[in-house]
Design a protein around this motif. Structure first.
Motif, PDB file in Angstrom:
ATOM      1  N   CYS A 107      45.471  42.842  48.175  1.00 32.33           N
ATOM      2  CA  CYS A 107      44.226  42.087  47.980  1.00 32.33           C
ATOM      3  C   CYS A 107      44.165  41.011  49.050  1.00 32.33           C
ATOM      4  O   CYS A 107      45.200  40.592  49.586  1.00 32.33           O
ATOM      5  N   CYS A 158      42.961  37.989  48.529  1.00 36.27           N
ATOM      6  CA  CYS A 158      42.884  36.644  47.949  1.00 36.27           C
ATOM      7  C   CYS A 158      44.165  35.844  48.213  1.00 36.27           C
ATOM      8  O   CYS A 158      45.203  36.405  48.545  1.00 36.27           O
ATOM      9  N   PHE A 215      47.365  36.648  46.128  1.00 36.17           N
ATOM     10  CA  PHE A 215      48.142  37.806  46.588  1.00 36.17           C
ATOM     11  C   PHE A 215      48.895  37.473  47.874  1.00 36.17           C
ATOM     12  O   PHE A 215      50.069  37.817  48.023  1.00 36.17           O
ATOM     13  N   CYS A 247      47.874  39.599  41.927  1.00 31.64           N
ATOM     14  CA  CYS A 247      46.674  38.896  41.462  1.00 31.64           C
ATOM     15  C   CYS A 247      45.906  39.706  40.416  1.00 31.64           C
ATOM     16  O   CYS A 247      46.104  40.902  40.260  1.00 31.64           O
ATOM     17  N   HIS A 253      42.821  40.507  40.585  1.00 30.59           N
ATOM     18  CA  HIS A 253      41.905  41.492  41.198  1.00 30.59           C
ATOM     19  C   HIS A 253      42.544  42.879  41.223  1.00 30.59           C
ATOM     20  O   HIS A 253      41.878  43.879  40.978  1.00 30.59           O
TER      21      HIS A 253
HETATM   22 ZN   LIG Z   1      43.360  39.134  44.547  1.00 33.87          ZN
END
Ligand SMILES: [Zn+2]
Length: 359
Positions: free
Chosen positions: A30, A32, A35, A41, A43
Motif C-alpha cells: 500500500c 499509505c 504501510f 495497514c 487498506h
Molecule cells: Zn494502507
C-alpha cells in the motif's frame, strides 16, 4: 477478449489528500504511511489481504484456536471437525474462567453468522440459559451443534445466502468510501429509509456503520428494527429481534448478526431456510461423541486458524463479508466448499464496490 487478472489491479482508497492510497493485491503493498513505516495497514485488509505470519500449529492448541476450529467447522458444515473442537473447548470448562459462556455464546452467534434458519436460532435461544448452567450435560451442547450443521450455510445457493453475503460486502465497501461521521440517529434514519426503499445494501450499511461508531447504539437499532418489523408485519424480522436478540441482549450487545439478518429481510432479502429445522436424536449425538472420543489427538488444521481471531495463517474461512463472499464463489466453482480444493484467489475474491485502477 483480454481480461486482466484481478491481482494485477490497484485498489484505490481515499486518503483525505489529493493523491489516494493504492493497494496492489498481488504484492500486498500500500502507498499509505502506515504501510511504509512497516505496519500492515487497514487498506490491505479492506482489499482482502492479510499478513502471513509464521505459526506452529499443534495437537494442543490454545482455547482461542480451538474455538476458531469450532467456528470454521460450523462454517464449512464439517460436523466431525466442529464436534472435535467443541469437545476440546469444553475440556477448558473447569480451568479457564468464562470458557463455558464463550462456547455457548459462540454457538448462539454461530447460528446466525453461519445460517439462515430462524427456527434453529430460536431453539438455541430457548435453550440458552440451560446451556449456561454449570451442570448441563455436554450431550445437550453437542445437540445444538448438530442441529446447526444439519441445515446448509450461506455459501449454499439454496439458502439465499449469496445475496445476503454479497449485500453485506457491498455495504462494508460503501463505508470505506464515505468517511463522514454519522451519529446514531443518522444511522437509524438511514436504516429506516433503506427499508422503505427496499435497499438491502444500505440497510446493512447503516447497521455496520453504527457498529463502527458505537456498540451501545446496537440497542437502539434493535428497537428500531422491531418497530419497523411491526409496522410492515414482517414476522421473520420480528422473531429475530424479539425471540432472540432482545431476549439475550446482554450476551449479544456487541454482535450484529441477528440485526443484520433482520435488516436484510426487512429490505427484501429472502431465505427459504428460515423455517428449516431437523430433528436431532440422542442416539446420533451419542454416536458422534463416541467417534470424537475415539479420535486420537491431531494437529489443528491450518484452515481452522485464520490469524485474525487467533494465531494462524489461513484467511480463507474468516468471517469478514468479502472473505465470506469468496467462499460463495468457491462453492460456485467446485460445487462444494472444502478447504482441500485449490484456492483460486483471483477467481474467488470479488472486487465489486471497490474503486479499481489498472496497474
Ligand atoms: Zn494502507
Amino acid at each position: 477478449m483480454n481480461i486482466k487478472p484481478q491481482s494485477a489491479c490497484l485498489i484505490v482508497f481515499p486518503s483525505g489528500d489529493l493523491i489516494p492510497y493504492q493497494v496492489a493485491r498481488n504484492h500486498s503493498t500500500c502507498t499509505c504511511q502506515d504501510f511504509i513505516s512497516g505496519s500492515w495497514c487497514n487498506h490491505l485488509k479492506d482489499a482482502g489481504c492479510y499478513p502471513k505470519r509464521s505459526v506452529t500449529l499443534s495437537s494442543k492448541p490454545n482455547f482461542y484456536q480451538a474455538l476458531s476450529g469450532l467456528v470454521k467447522g460450523i462454517r464449512l458444515r464439517n460436523l466431525d471437525e466442529a464436534a472435535y473442537w467443541l469437545t476440546y473447548c469444553w475440556s477448558f470448562k473447569q480451568k479457564l474462567n468464562g470458557a463455558q459462556f464463550r462456547i455457548i455464546r459462540r454457538l448462539l452467534i454461530g447460528s446466525a453468522e453461519d445460517g439462515h434458519s430462524i427456527a434453529i436460532m430460536e431453539k438455541l435461544a430457548d435453550n440458552y440459559s440451560a446451556l449456561l448452567s454449570k451442570d448441563i450435560d455436554f450431550t445437550s451442547v453437542m445437540a445444538e451443534l448438530v442441529r446447526i450443521c444439519k441445515v446448509p450455510n450461506w455459501w449454499h445457493p439454496d439458502t439465499g445466502g449469496h445475496d445476503y453475503i454479497y449485500s453485506g460486502m457491498l455495504a462494508t465497501r460503501k463505508i470505506l468510501y464515505d468517511r463522514a461521521n454519522y451519529s446514531a440517529s443518522d444511522c437509524l434514519l438511514g436504516l429506516e429509509q433503506a427499508i422503505v426503499k427496499q435497499n438491502k445494501v444500505d440497510a446493512l450499511r447503516w447497521i455496520i456503520q453504527d457498529q463502527e461508531s458505537d456498540t451501545a447504539t446496537n440497542s437502539l437499532i434493535a428497537r428500531k428494527l422491531y418497530e419497523l418489523a411491526s409496522t410492515y408485519d414482517c414476522q421473520p424480522a420480528k422473531r429475530l429481534i424479539q425471540n432472540i436478540y432482545l431476549r439475550h441482549e446482554k450476551s449479544l450487545k456487541s454482535d450484529n448478526n441477528f440485526l443484520c439478518q433482520a435488516a436484510w429481510i426487512l429490505a427484501g432479502g429472502n431465505s427459504p431456510a428460515i423455517d428449516q429445522i431437523e430433528d436431532v436424536t440422542q442416539a446420533e449425538v451419542n454416536a458422534l461423541l463416541d467417534k470424537v472420543n475415539a479420535t486420537k489427538p491431531y494437529v489443528i488444521p491450518g484452515w481452522c486458524c485464520d490469524g485474525v481471531h487467533c494465531a494462524g495463517n489461513d484467511i480463507r474461512y474468516a468471517g469478514m463479508w468479502d472473505r465470506m463472499y469468496a467462499v460463495c464463489n468457491q462453492y460456485n466453482y467446485y460445487g462444494r466448499a472444502s478447504p482441500d480444493d485449490p484456492w483460486l484467489e483471483d477467481e474467488f475474491y470479488c472486487l465489486d464496490g471497490l474503486t479499481v485502477a489498472e496497474a
